[in-house]
Design an enzyme around this catalytic site. Structure first.
Site, PDB file in Angstrom:
ATOM      1  N   GLU A  79     -19.833 -25.519 -19.611  1.00  0.00           N
ATOM      2  CA  GLU A  79     -19.262 -24.666 -18.616  1.00  0.00           C
ATOM      3  C   GLU A  79     -18.069 -25.347 -17.953  1.00  0.00           C
ATOM      4  OE1 GLU A  79     -22.369 -22.766 -16.349  1.00  0.00           O
ATOM      5  OE2 GLU A  79     -23.811 -23.662 -17.832  1.00  0.00           O
ATOM      6  N   HIS A  84      -8.601 -24.605  -9.687  1.00  0.00           N
ATOM      7  CA  HIS A  84      -7.633 -23.622  -9.428  1.00  0.00           C
ATOM      8  C   HIS A  84      -8.111 -22.340  -8.998  1.00  0.00           C
ATOM      9  CE1 HIS A  84      -3.567 -22.163  -9.480  1.00  0.00           C
ATOM     10  NE2 HIS A  84      -4.012 -21.096 -10.148  1.00  0.00           N
ATOM     11  N   TYR A  91     -12.562 -13.794 -19.108  1.00  0.00           N
ATOM     12  CA  TYR A  91     -13.016 -13.482 -20.300  1.00  0.00           C
ATOM     13  C   TYR A  91     -11.897 -13.299 -21.491  1.00  0.00           C
ATOM     14  CZ  TYR A  91     -17.144 -13.488 -17.486  1.00  0.00           C
ATOM     15  OH  TYR A  91     -18.276 -13.828 -16.664  1.00  0.00           O
TER      16      TYR A  91
END
Length: 161
Positions: A79, A84, A91
């Site tokens: 993960e 930012h 996705y």
């Protein structure tokens, strides 16, 4: 770890749905094919490095590799939290990362607040370490200069993407 820096690239897939919702820290998740093909000496834990979504800008990142003991996952994951603020989710985009350093092993936490505090501490440590000259130069690697294509048949770290 001899395999650092470690370069990975793959399409962002849906994870457990906890990064933004539970933690307030959005993450981009690699598919199992990338997780399963990490070099053997990349242990579970928290890493820092550089990340790029598709052909965008390169940003600092922190990454958790493992089973997330607080949530008692049964599936190993990678993960990535890109340091930012993005306006939209990512996705389906191609995530390219260079893991350049290791912060700590994964561990369990007594509360969600304790986990969130540790993640914020990891983010701050990554920001500082990535400003070191030896880490800044990795941002300029050819890996990040190569245009990304969703149909590209590239081999990174010994596996085909």
């Amino acid at each position: 770890m001899r395999s650092l820096p470690c370069f990975c690239r793959g399409q962002v897939v849906r994870g457990f749905g906890r990064g933004s919702k539970d933690l307030g820290i959005p993450t981009a998740n690699f598919p199992e094919s990338v997780v399963d093909n990490l070099p053997a000496d990349i242990s579970t834990g928290i890493y820092y490095g550089w990340a790029r979504m598709d052909n965008g800008d390169i940003h600092k990142m922190v990454m958790s590799i493992g089973w997330n003991p607080y949530y008692k996952n049964t599936k190993k994951s990678m993960e990535t939290h890109v340091i930012h603020t993005f306006k939209e989710d990512f996705y389906g985009q191609i995530l390219s990362v260079a893991m350049v350093g290791y912060i700590r092993p994964e561990r369990g936490f007594k509360s969600l607040d304790e986990l969130i505090a540790a993640i914020h501490s990891d983010i701050e440590e990554a920001k500082i370490k990535l400003d070191l000259p030896e880490h800044l130069k990795l941002k300029e690697q050819h890996f990040f200069k190569t245009p990304v294509s969703t149909t590209a048949n590239q081999i990174l770290n010994g596996h085909r993407l």
